[in-house]
Design a protein around this motif. Structure first.
Motif, PDB file in Angstrom:
ATOM      1  N   SER A 109       0.821  -1.203   0.000  1.00  0.00           N
ATOM      2  CA  SER A 109       0.000   0.000   0.000  1.00  0.00           C
ATOM      3  C   SER A 109       0.859   1.260   0.000  1.00  0.00           C
ATOM      4  N   ARG A 110       1.911   1.274   0.836  1.00  0.00           N
ATOM      5  CA  ARG A 110       2.807   2.443   0.885  1.00  0.00           C
ATOM      6  C   ARG A 110       3.536   2.638  -0.434  1.00  0.00           C
ATOM      7  N   ILE A 117       1.940   9.272  -6.152  1.00  0.00           N
ATOM      8  CA  ILE A 117       2.295  10.674  -5.893  1.00  0.00           C
ATOM      9  C   ILE A 117       3.400  11.127  -6.837  1.00  0.00           C
ATOM     10  N   ARG A 118       4.422  10.292  -7.019  1.00  0.00           N
ATOM     11  CA  ARG A 118       5.530  10.685  -7.902  1.00  0.00           C
ATOM     12  C   ARG A 118       5.048  10.850  -9.343  1.00  0.00           C
ATOM     13  N   MET A 123       4.129  14.499 -13.939  1.00  0.00           N
ATOM     14  CA  MET A 123       3.282  14.988 -15.023  1.00  0.00           C
ATOM     15  C   MET A 123       3.139  16.508 -14.971  1.00  0.00           C
ATOM     16  N   GLN A 124       3.322  17.102 -13.781  1.00  0.00           N
ATOM     17  CA  GLN A 124       3.183  18.542 -13.617  1.00  0.00           C
ATOM     18  C   GLN A 124       4.515  19.281 -13.765  1.00  0.00           C
ATOM     19  N   THR A 209       7.678  16.693  -2.459  1.00  0.00           N
ATOM     20  CA  THR A 209       8.155  15.368  -2.831  1.00  0.00           C
ATOM     21  C   THR A 209       8.583  14.505  -1.647  1.00  0.00           C
ATOM     22  N   GLU A 210       8.699  15.108  -0.447  1.00  0.00           N
ATOM     23  CA  GLU A 210       9.080  14.307   0.725  1.00  0.00           C
ATOM     24  C   GLU A 210       8.056  13.213   0.997  1.00  0.00           C
ATOM     25  N   GLN A 211       6.874  13.294   0.407  1.00  0.00           N
ATOM     26  CA  GLN A 211       5.865  12.253   0.613  1.00  0.00           C
ATOM     27  C   GLN A 211       6.284  10.916   0.032  1.00  0.00           C
ATOM     28  N   TYR A 212       7.158  10.937  -0.976  1.00  0.00           N
ATOM     29  CA  TYR A 212       7.571   9.662  -1.537  1.00  0.00           C
ATOM     30  C   TYR A 212       9.089   9.447  -1.505  1.00  0.00           C
TER      31      TYR A 212
END
Length: 216
Positions: A109-110, A117-118, A123-124, A209-212
């Motif tokens: 899941s993680r 997220i990445r 894409m942005q 980006t620290e989320q991933y």
């Protein structure tokens, strides 16, 4: 743990070895005991895309568990030692110890969330932001020499292009700009020193980006 200890198979790989290949038949999963690996997938015209980086303690091949063939390949970037556990042993462990199954499910899941997220952020991002993000992700996963600031695992311009969905020429131009801005120093085509990490982070600050990039 006793059953895994009896059934596990430790395998040594040299740099550039293919640990398992996309479309190969699934026989089990791999745990990295020591080393650095890139996870790749081939798209249109067999173009290679780096979808994940992995190092000590990470799991490989879990995305294919339960299917007929691996949807990805794993290639050693450095000399690497992996521990292989076959599907039958793994399933037996899951049946006898549900906590292991739940733990692996949470890991899946993680990993899925990080990938989502990445992909959204890539894409942005423009080319400049993508290359900055790739340099920082390399550092987060594989680390760097704290004394001379060199990335522990050098990537070629082609690998950065494969990681960011850009072209080799674009990677070269952006790295040259980063060097002019004194964000990095290139000792050769692939060896890079991160001189101003905070400056690179500033380029992609708005994306969170620290989320991933956080490992675990």
């Amino acid at each position: 743990m006793n059953k895994i200890e009896l059934k596990k198979n430790q395998i040594d790989h040299r740099a550039k070895d293919c640990i398992f290949r996309e479309d190969g038949y699934i026989e089990g999963i791999y745990f990295i005991q020591q080393g650095n690996v890139k996870i790749v997938s081939k798209g249109a015209a067999k173009k290679e895309q780096i979808v994940r980086l992995a190092t000590d303690g990470h799991v490989l091949g879990h995305r294919g568990n339960g299917d007929d063939k691996y949807p990805i390949s794993a290639i050693a970037l450095t000399d690497t030692v992996v521990c292989f556990i076959d599907n039958n042993t793994l399933n037996e462990v899951f049946i006898n110890n549900p906590n292991v199954a739940i733990g692996l499910m949470m890991f899946y899941s993680r990993e899925l969330r990080k990938s989502e997220i990445r992909l959204k952020y890539l894409m942005q991002m423009n080319v400049r932001e993508r290359i900055a993000e790739a340099l920082l992700l390399n550092k987060e996963v594989f680390g760097m020499d704290e004394k001379n600031k060199s990335l522990n695992v050098p990537f070629s311009r082609q690998e950065y292009a494969d990681m960011t969905g850009t072209r080799v020429e674009q990677v070269g131009r952006e790295l040259a700009k980063f060097e002019d801005e004194k964000l990095i120093i290139r000792n050769s085509q692939s060896q890079i020193k991160l001189i101003d990490i905070s400056g690179l982070k500033q380029i992609i600050k708005k994306y969170g980006t620290e989320q991933y990039t956080e490992q675990g």
